[in-house]
Scaffold this active site. Structure first.
Site, PDB file in Angstrom:
ATOM      1  CE  LYS A 181      -3.319   1.492   4.904  1.00 46.02           C
ATOM      2  NZ  LYS A 181      -3.016   0.903   3.579  1.00 46.02           N
ATOM      3  CB  SER A 199      -0.943   0.006   1.214  1.00 51.67           C
ATOM      4  OG  SER A 199      -0.210   0.038   2.418  1.00 51.67           O
TER       5      SER A 199
END
Length: 801
Positions: free
Chosen positions: A693, A650
């Site tokens: 996040k 990611s």
């Protein structure tokens, strides 16, 4: 394409749905479990198929409603099935080491046990009365008197024979003495015998020997008569006892016509009593009257009921939460006797398989696998369709105390294992028996589609939980907030989580806050309080990390512009909580041919997926800039202040941005964090935990002070996963924080650098003053540097010769 997200993009608002909450509160859910159509169809097919290996594996994660659904279907199915009979163990009169099984009708086990107890009591009483009766004594005395008369006649013959030959007979316990006499019948003394001449003595001795032989044959004949007398007495006893027992057995034998094993056992009881009549009567008389349980000599006539289905209606449903070998298959208990452990058939105890025989057995797979011998023994029982009770010590080869070998009981059961998907796939791959024995898989999902009907079903189930758990009523706004949280739990705005265990826990906690605040209803603030409190109890580590960032111990820039430096976002999953944490990623560029160096990989702190993401960066560089030239460079990439293993791809997009920034010598806005993985074509791919996040980076920015220039770049496919906290949505609405959704690397480059990414022109170059143009020029310069160095080295080498 760049999309600057608006507050409506960041969160789904349940208030926009038109729902009749009042009607849902009154309505009972029409389905046993919502959002699990696939699993429910599998259960509808599988439950009831008890043969051919159609046992069921219920696959799903905790809180997905597996146990509830299984119990619902089992209860509906089991109550329509026939109630199984009872199983008992009885003594094997031929060999007590092998107890025999008996099958009786439903509820017949305890009845038969009491009937046998009563039978023994009545036999005791009747035999005692029979053998104490005058008729018995008269017949016995008659037989004895007949024997005495015959014996007396034989004795007369013996004595007459002896007198005729001048002898007298004396019988001792060890021999018969034939003693010579004179003519008057007086026994000769040794002195008188020795005075006789040798011929007379020889004649007497010869006659004595002859007479002894004759007397011996007469005594043998007498013993035959004695044995016949004893046989007559035994036949008398047998006749009387047999008549008495048959009279008592007649009713039981008539009742159990068709149960051959039962009739055979009753017959064996009768034969054993008759064969051991003396001991039976002695034990009965010693107890001062008939009694069944005071003497172990009557223990062999007991009936040990292993399964008792007296109070059962339909097929049994058994849940075994501790599936040890003994709990599943039963065991042989032992008693201490004079320092030795002994056992008998009355100490056989049944297990869960015995109780579930004819029905259904539910077992948690993980506990089953962690119990010694249980898994292999269960498979063997299912393959052979029989329950064998055995001591675990025997399987280990350990010499145990005295034991038994009970006759196996036929098994007809459907086993339902409950476990995670991971266990299913491991067993399917590694255990060849598993796929043959568990042919039905019922897989439970953790989320369902976000639709009006499903929202209504979710609310209906929640209202039902509230009533069943005696919680305060839930008002409409609270229910809406709970549904929004369920959507966030699913990490998808188009889904609703159906992990009702967690939903129930939130309800209980909200109810506590409502009661503490002396409210009579669960309001939206109580739901919010419960959600926040659950998060607060677990986010200590996150607060510590944020504090380190705030104090500058973890060096995260949020306001500067830096070349070759960017903020990526990693996710820390601690089990009960997961949160986003910004990571500084830096890149250094130099001339060389080594290529891209991942310091994490070189330090062995990189997982395989992260390594794959780094290698994709090389593929992107070659695809983008290596069509007309080699891409020769030395680039080192690192996660600063990271000291544990990193995995996942990611951060690959952020790594590429940092790399291109360093090559183009263009600064990046440090207030913008990036998450997303890329492919070799430069397309952004979705990542997990997107809400955590974004919120993690937002909290770090908020504690430093929001400037309005901060935000997060995410892949466009992650739009459906956004269900952000209200404070993030509010900051976006006020223009204090931004979130961009992009499709490609080029889109993100324009945001973080302020320069156009650039397009490829005819001839292979890029549009002027673009990011790609500057990168391409830098690569050409690095190639030129390498070429110049190589030429210089070659010249020096030539001159040296």
């Amino acid at each position: 394409m760049i999309r600057t997200l608006t507050p409506s993009d960041l969160r789904k608002d349940i208030s926009k749905q038109k729902i009749d909450w009042k009607q849902l509160k009154k309505k009972e859910p029409s389905r046993p479990l919502i959002g699990q159509e696939r699993a429910l169809k599998a259960l509808e097919f599988g439950i009831g198929n008890k043969r051919g290996g159609f046992n069921i594996y219920v696959s799903g994660y905790p809180g997905s409603g597996k146990s509830k659904a299984v119990n619902h279907f089992l209860e509906e199915k089991a109550k329509l099935e026939e109630t199984p009979g009872d199983w008992c163990y009885v003594n094997n009169f031929q060999d007590s080491f092998y107890p025999k099984k008996l099958k009786l009708p439903n509820g017949g086990g305890q009845t038969f046990k009491l009937e046998v107890q009563q039978l023994i009591l009545e036999i005791q009483k009747m035999l005692i009365n029979a053998f104490e009766s005058k008729e018995y004594h008269d017949r016995k005395e008659q037989i004895i008197e007949e024997f005495r008369q015959k014996e007396k006649e034989f004795l007369k013959q013996i004595h007459r024979k002896a007198r005729e030959n001048n002898f007298t007979v004396t019988r001792t316990p060890i021999e018969i003495l034939v003693i010579p006499t004179d003519r008057e019948g007086t026994p000769l003394s040794d002195e008188e015998f020795n005075k006789l001449n040798q011929k007379e003595r020889d004649q007497i001795l010869a006659k004595q020997s002859e007479l002894k032989d004759e007397l011996f044959h007469l005594l043998q004949k007498n013993r035959e008569i004695e044995r016949e007398s004893n046989k007559s007495l035994f036949k008398l006893d047998e006749s009387i006892s047999s008549y008495a027992i048959d009279t008592l057995l007649e009713e039981l034998q008539e009742k159990y016509i068709g149960f051959e094993d039962v009739l055979l056992h009753l017959s064996e009881i009768k034969n054993d009593i008759i064969s051991n009549l003396h001991d039976f009567l002695k034990a009965s008389l010693q107890q001062e009257g008939p009694s069944y349980k005071q003497d172990v000599r009557f223990q062999k006539y007991e009936v040990n009921v292993i399964t008792d289905n007296t109070n059962l209606s339909g097929a049994p449903i058994v849940l075994e939460l501790n599936p040890t070998l003994n709990n599943l298959f039963g065991k042989l208990e032992h008693e201490s006797y004079m320092g030795t452990l002994i056992t008998n058939f009355t100490l056989i105890r049944g297990g869960a398989l015995h109780r579930a025989n004819g029905g259904y057995l539910i077992i948690p797979l993980k506990d089953l696998l962690f119990s010694y011998f249980s898994w292999e023994s269960l498979k063997r029982a299912l393959k052979n369709n029989e329950i064998i009770i055995e001591d675990a010590r025997e399987q280990l080869g350990i010499i145990s105390a005295k034991s038994l070998k009970p006759e196996p009981i036929p098994l007809e059961v459907q086993v339902i294992l409950i476990g995670s998907p991971r266990w299913y796939y491991l067993l399917y791959e590694l255990d060849e028996d598993f796929k043959e024995l568990f042919k039905v898989k019922a897989e439970f999902d953790t989320a369902m589609d976000y639709s009006l009907s499903n929202i209504q079903d979710f609310a209906g189930v929640t209202y039902k939980m509230q009533r069943e758990n005696d919680l305060y009523p839930i008002n409409n706004k609270a229910m809406g907030r709970l549904i929004e949280h369920a959507s966030r739990m699913a990490d998808d705005r188009k889904k609703i989580s159906i992990k009702f265990r967690e939903i129930r826990d939130i309800l209980h906690e909200a109810d506590h806050y409502a009661r503490t605040g002396e409210k009579k209803v669960i309001d939206v603030k109580h739901i919010e309080q419960a959600i926040e409190a659950r998060y607060f109890r677990s986010n200590l580590i996150q607060e510590k990390i944020n504090e380190l960032i705030k104090r500058g111990h973890l060096m995260i820039d949020l306001t500067e512009y830096r070349v070759g430096q960017i903020n990526g976002i990693s996710i820390l999953d601690l089990g009960d909580i997961s949160f986003g944490k910004p990571n500084k990623i830096t890149v250094s560029i130099a001339s060389g041919k080594v290529g891209l160096i991942d310091i994490e990989r070189e330090a062995k702190l990189s997982g395989p997926i992260h390594t794959k993401g780094t290698l994709i960066l090389q593929g992107y560089l070659l695809e983008k800039y290596g069509q007309d030239k080699p891409v020769s460079l030395y680039a080192s990439l690192v996660f600063e202040q990271s000291y544990s293993e990193i995995d996942g791809d990611s951060a690959s997009c952020a790594e590429l941005f940092a790399l291109l920034s360093s090559l183009a010598d263009l600064p990046i806005n440090q207030g913008i964090a990036v998450t997303g993985s890329i492919n070799q074509k430069g397309e952004l791919q979705p990542v997990g935990a997107i809400n955590q996040k974004i919120e993690g980076f937002f909290e770090v920015c908020a504690q430093r002070g929001l400037s309005g220039k901060q935000g997060v770049i995410i892949p466009r496919p992650n739009l459906d996963n956004l269900m952000l906290k209200k404070e993030v949505v509010a900051a976006v609405e006020k223009g204090l924080f931004s979130i961009w959704a992009v499709d490609t690397v080029d889109d993100g480059l324009e945001i973080i650098t302020g320069f156009p990414a650039g397009k490829r022109l005819k001839g292979g170059s890029f549009s002027t003053n673009s990011v790609h143009c500057r990168v391409d020029e830098r690569i050409r310069q690095l190639n030129a540097n390498i070429a110049a160095v190589s030429a210089s080295n070659a010249k020096e080498e030539h001159l040296s010769y």
